[in-house]
Design an enzyme around this catalytic site. Sequence first.
Site, PDB file in Angstrom:
ATOM      1  N   CYS A  42       0.834  -1.199   0.000  1.00  0.00           N
ATOM      2  CA  CYS A  42       0.000   0.000   0.000  1.00  0.00           C
ATOM      3  C   CYS A  42       0.877   1.262   0.000  1.00  0.00           C
ATOM      4  O   CYS A  42       1.997   1.251   0.502  1.00  0.00           O
ATOM      5  CB  CYS A  42      -0.912   0.005   1.226  1.00  0.00           C
ATOM      6  SG  CYS A  42      -2.083   1.384   1.251  1.00  0.00           S
ATOM      7  N   ASP A  44       0.418   3.789   1.722  1.00  0.00           N
ATOM      8  CA  ASP A  44       0.364   4.380   3.060  1.00  0.00           C
ATOM      9  C   ASP A  44       1.775   4.708   3.590  1.00  0.00           C
ATOM     10  O   ASP A  44       2.660   3.843   3.587  1.00  0.00           O
ATOM     11  CB  ASP A  44      -0.332   3.393   4.018  1.00  0.00           C
ATOM     12  CG  ASP A  44      -0.727   4.040   5.328  1.00  0.00           C
ATOM     13  OD1 ASP A  44       0.169   4.551   6.037  1.00  0.00           O
ATOM     14  OD2 ASP A  44      -1.922   4.041   5.651  1.00  0.00           O
ATOM     15  N   ARG A  46       2.936   4.976   6.402  1.00  0.00           N
ATOM     16  CA  ARG A  46       3.386   4.292   7.622  1.00  0.00           C
ATOM     17  C   ARG A  46       3.952   2.905   7.355  1.00  0.00           C
ATOM     18  O   ARG A  46       4.523   2.286   8.251  1.00  0.00           O
ATOM     19  CB  ARG A  46       2.214   4.188   8.610  1.00  0.00           C
ATOM     20  CG  ARG A  46       1.663   5.541   9.023  1.00  0.00           C
ATOM     21  CD  ARG A  46       0.324   5.387   9.706  1.00  0.00           C
ATOM     22  NE  ARG A  46      -0.703   4.880   8.797  1.00  0.00           N
ATOM     23  CZ  ARG A  46      -1.960   4.641   9.143  1.00  0.00           C
ATOM     24  NH1 ARG A  46      -2.351   4.826  10.379  1.00  0.00           N
ATOM     25  NH2 ARG A  46      -2.843   4.203   8.256  1.00  0.00           N
ATOM     26  N   HIS A  98      -2.121  -3.939   5.111  1.00  0.00           N
ATOM     27  CA  HIS A  98      -1.889  -3.507   6.498  1.00  0.00           C
ATOM     28  C   HIS A  98      -3.219  -3.179   7.158  1.00  0.00           C
ATOM     29  O   HIS A  98      -4.149  -2.697   6.504  1.00  0.00           O
ATOM     30  CB  HIS A  98      -0.947  -2.292   6.546  1.00  0.00           C
ATOM     31  CG  HIS A  98      -1.531  -1.057   5.931  1.00  0.00           C
ATOM     32  ND1 HIS A  98      -2.055  -0.015   6.675  1.00  0.00           N
ATOM     33  CD2 HIS A  98      -1.712  -0.692   4.635  1.00  0.00           C
ATOM     34  CE1 HIS A  98      -2.502   0.927   5.857  1.00  0.00           C
ATOM     35  NE2 HIS A  98      -2.314   0.543   4.610  1.00  0.00           N
ATOM     36  N   CYS A 101      -6.006   0.262   7.025  1.00  0.00           N
ATOM     37  CA  CYS A 101      -5.799   0.738   5.649  1.00  0.00           C
ATOM     38  C   CYS A 101      -6.964   1.640   5.234  1.00  0.00           C
ATOM     39  O   CYS A 101      -8.122   1.216   5.227  1.00  0.00           O
ATOM     40  CB  CYS A 101      -5.678  -0.451   4.692  1.00  0.00           C
ATOM     41  SG  CYS A 101      -5.382   0.039   2.981  1.00  0.00           S
TER      42      CYS A 101
HETATM   43 CO    CO Z   1      -3.423   1.210   2.980  1.00  0.00          CO
END
Ligand code: CO
Length: 215
Positions: A42, A44, A46, A98, A101
Site C-alpha cells: 500500500c 500508506d 506508515r 496492512h 488501511c
Molecule cells: Co493502505
Amino acid sequence: MPDYKEVFENNKRWLEKKKESDVSFFEKLAKDQHPDYLYIGCSDSRVTAEEIMGAEPGEVFIHRNVANLVNSTDLNVMSVMEYAVKYLKVKHIVVCGHYNCGGVKAAMQPKDMGILNPWLRNIRDVYRLHKDELNSIADEHQRYDRLVELNVQEQCVNVIKMACVQQGYVANGYPTVHGWVFDLRSGKIIDLKLDFNKILKGIQEIYNLTDTKIT
Ligand code: CO
C-alpha cells in the site's frame, strides 16, 4: 518530519554513512540490481517496505498503490510484475496489506467516492466474494481487519492468475507468492501462510496459462 532543506542534509549524512561501511557501496549499486523479492504494498506512508523488512537498496523490487491492488487492467502493476518475473527473475512475490488501511476502510462505506469508485470497486468485489464470512463478524473493527486480510488473499490470487507467474513457476520452481499483513499496532509482519500450490491448482481449471498441469 524534516523540512524541505533538511531532506538533502539527511541524504548527505546517509550516503556518507553508507560509504563509511563500504567505500564501493555506490559503485556496486550503480552496476546492476538482482532483487529476490517483488513487494506489492500500500502507498500508506506508515508502511515503509524496506525498513520493515530490514532490506538494503537493491534487494527488493517495489510497487505500491492504494490498498495494494493487483488489477489486470492496471498497466502499471502488470508491467512491474512482468519485468520482475521475466527479467529480474524474482524468487518471491509478496502482497503486503496492512491493518488500518484507509483504502479498505473507504471501500467498506457504501457511498459514492467519485474518481476513487473504480479503484475501490476491486475491494468491494472482494467483500462481495466473502460476504457471508464478513457479515457474520459482528464487531466492525474485526470485520475491517478481516477484509484487509481477504483483500491480500485475493490480490495474491490475481498474481497467480498471471501467465508469467505460472510459466515461471513451471519452468523454474519460482516465483512463489506470499500474502502478508503489516500490523501497525505492533510493528509485526504477519504471514497469512497462503497455500501457493493449492491456490494455483484450484484456479488452473479456468486460468491455466501454461502447457503443463501443475501437480
Ligand atoms: Co493502505
